[in-house]
Design a protein around this motif. Structure first.
Motif, mmCIF file in Angstrom:
data_model
loop_
_atom_site.group_PDB
_atom_site.id
_atom_site.type_symbol
_atom_site.label_atom_id
_atom_site.label_comp_id
_atom_site.label_asym_id
_atom_site.label_seq_id
_atom_site.Cartn_x
_atom_site.Cartn_y
_atom_site.Cartn_z
ATOM 1 N N THR A 47 0.824 -1.201 0.000
ATOM 2 C CA THR A 47 0.000 0.000 0.000
ATOM 3 C C THR A 47 0.860 1.254 0.000
ATOM 4 O OG1 THR A 47 -1.688 -1.206 1.244
ATOM 5 C CG2 THR A 47 -1.885 1.190 1.178
ATOM 6 N N ILE A 48 0.540 2.171 -0.895
ATOM 7 C CA ILE A 48 1.247 3.453 -1.006
ATOM 8 C C ILE A 48 0.200 4.567 -1.010
ATOM 9 C CG2 ILE A 48 3.160 2.383 -2.242
ATOM 10 C CD1 ILE A 48 1.998 3.447 -4.839
ATOM 11 N N SER A 87 6.348 -5.070 11.120
ATOM 12 C CA SER A 87 6.850 -6.430 10.927
ATOM 13 C C SER A 87 6.559 -6.926 9.514
ATOM 14 C CB SER A 87 6.238 -7.378 11.961
ATOM 15 O OG SER A 87 4.831 -7.457 11.823
ATOM 16 N N GLY A 88 5.515 -6.376 8.879
ATOM 17 C CA GLY A 88 5.229 -6.731 7.492
ATOM 18 C C GLY A 88 6.298 -6.221 6.553
ATOM 19 N N ASP A 89 6.731 -4.961 6.766
ATOM 20 C CA ASP A 89 7.820 -4.398 5.965
ATOM 21 C C ASP A 89 9.121 -5.150 6.214
ATOM 22 O OD1 ASP A 89 6.856 -1.536 4.748
ATOM 23 O OD2 ASP A 89 5.840 -1.963 6.626
ATOM 24 N N ALA A 90 9.348 -5.545 7.478
ATOM 25 C CA ALA A 90 10.567 -6.292 7.815
ATOM 26 C C ALA A 90 10.587 -7.645 7.095
ATOM 27 C CB ALA A 90 10.650 -6.496 9.327
ATOM 28 N N PRO A 134 1.986 -10.462 6.166
ATOM 29 C CA PRO A 134 2.830 -9.262 6.124
ATOM 30 C C PRO A 134 2.218 -8.126 5.314
ATOM 31 C CG PRO A 134 3.837 -11.064 4.888
ATOM 32 C CD PRO A 134 2.717 -11.657 5.682
ATOM 33 N N ALA A 135 1.497 -8.462 4.229
ATOM 34 C CA ALA A 135 0.846 -7.408 3.434
ATOM 35 C C ALA A 135 -0.227 -6.699 4.249
ATOM 36 C CB ALA A 135 0.238 -8.010 2.167
ATOM 37 N N VAL A 136 -1.009 -7.464 5.006
ATOM 38 C CA VAL A 136 -2.060 -6.878 5.843
ATOM 39 C C VAL A 136 -1.455 -6.028 6.956
ATOM 40 C CG1 VAL A 136 -3.909 -7.427 7.482
ATOM 41 C CG2 VAL A 136 -3.770 -8.650 5.309
ATOM 42 N N HIS A 144 -0.149 -2.826 5.519
ATOM 43 C CA HIS A 144 -1.266 -1.958 5.128
ATOM 44 C C HIS A 144 -1.896 -1.281 6.342
ATOM 45 C CE1 HIS A 144 -4.898 -0.693 2.890
ATOM 46 N NE2 HIS A 144 -5.495 -0.939 4.043
ATOM 47 N N ILE A 145 -2.247 -2.067 7.359
ATOM 48 C CA ILE A 145 -2.879 -1.491 8.546
ATOM 49 C C ILE A 145 -1.964 -0.463 9.194
ATOM 50 C CG2 ILE A 145 -3.709 -2.004 10.877
ATOM 51 C CD1 ILE A 145 -4.719 -4.682 9.851
#
Length: 355
Positions: A275-276, A316-319, A340-342, A345-346
């Motif tokens: 998400t951007i 932790s998703g970005d990590a 990780p995507a969720v 995003h959140i």
């Protein structure tokens, strides 16, 4: 204070994502869980087994004092379990949790009465009930006003306040200005008639199948039309607190398919979602059977090299994505990359998009 409402399928990865959010992010959300949709529907025994698994995961991953919504929107309304409506079975399992029940005009009287009965018997302790309204019903408040009062007025009367949920579902074909105007008018009239704690506007631009927008071995930005609708609503909405919601990185129309596990490799392709500002970035690889799981490492490397990537310290998703970009850890899979995507995003929606 709640800043954002993520609408999640009550599946393992989406539930577990809540437990792995930072404390700051977790305290700024109130998740809205939908019982997972199943292509072809559920049998009674199958539904009970799925419900019990979901409740075990909720109890394991959600703190006891954590409030969340739970709905059965994607379960066939005619499904009875143990001789009663399926929402009765779910509310019994949720009895010791801080759950906000959900009612709607598109639900049977048995569903809505279940909420009323459980509140009367003090099984439900929530002071709030959610009223979920779809596109067909928020077209014009005056058309459905009598139905709301007759079907749901007694239910609303048992709770301190109502959380009004205006659900656009898939937004891609909607006119932004016209949809926002309908939402504002419906919200204003409903809030004048009933005590409302918050108004939630939600939707998604992600189709059920990524193949509808993206070819294999390609990447693409997808504008988030749901955010434009929310912004338009927010520009002239002063009669009640307004909160943004969305379906994170999973389409509201996603459903579990009835395909044997050994066949999934033949039809599934690798995909990453990030998400951007104002959009989702998708990168899609090739078939899992042909290109295998290691293609995720190259895809993650491509994603993490983009100027919009926020870095491993963000969540932790970005990590997780950073780790895979370096070819570290175990191989990915279509299922493993959902969590990780969720989480990413959140975290973005709380820390950046809705600050």
């Amino acid at each position: 204070m709640t800043k954002y409402i993520p609408f999640l399928k009550a599946k393992q990865n989406e539930i577990k994502s809540i437990s792995e959010l930072s404390s700051v992010v977790r305290h700024a959300i109130c998740p809205f869980f939908d019982f997972p949709k199943k292509m072809g529907g559920y049998g009674k025994t199958e539904f009970k087994e799925a419900a019990q698994r979901i409740m075990q995961r909720l109890k394991k991953n959600i703190p006891e004092d954590f409030t969340f919504y739970f709905d059965n929107f994607d379960v066939e309304d005619g499904l009875d379990v143990d001789g009663k409506h399926n929402y009765v079975y779910l509310l019994k399992l949720l009895a010791n949790m801080r759950v906000i029940p959900v009612v709607g005009l598109d639900r049977s009287s048995a569903h809505n009465n279940a909420v009323s009965d459980f509140k009367t018997s003090a099984v439900l302790t929530s002071d709030f009930v959610a009223f979920r309204v779809g596109q067909d019903d928020f077209e014009e408040f005056d058309v459905v006003q009598d139905d709301i009062e007759s079907e749901l007025g007694p239910v609303f009367g048992q709770f301190e306040k109502v959380d009004l949920v205006l659900d656009c579902r898939i937004c891609t074909s909607l006119d932004i200005a016209a949809t926002a105007l309908k939402i504002r008018k419906f919200s204003r009239k409903f809030c004048a008639a009933y005590p409302v704690r918050r108004v939630i506007v939600t939707g998604s631009s992600i189709p059920a199948s990524i193949s509808e927008i993206l070819k294999v071995n390609s990447e693409q930005m997808l504008d988030r039309k749901e955010l434009k609708i929310f912004s338009s609503v927010k520009s002239n909405h002063a009669h009640a607190p307004l909160i943004v919601g969305d379906y994170t990185t999973v389409s509201p129309n996603y459903s579990d398919v009835n395909i044997p596990p050994e066949m999934l490799q033949n039809v599934m392709t690798a995909k990453l979602t990030y998400t951007i500002p104002g959009a989702h970035y998708f990168i899609r690889g090739g078939g899992m059977k042909v290109k295998g799981a290691k293609q995720y490492f190259k895809m993650a490397e491509r994603l993490c090299s983009q100027p919009f990537f926020r870095g491993q310290s963000y969540s932790s998703g970005d990590a997780y994505l950073e780790e895979k970009s370096r070819g570290q850890g175990s191989n990915c899979s279509p299922n493993a990359v959902i969590k990780p995507a969720v989480i990413a995003h959140i975290s973005y929606m709380v820390l950046n998009a809705n600050s």
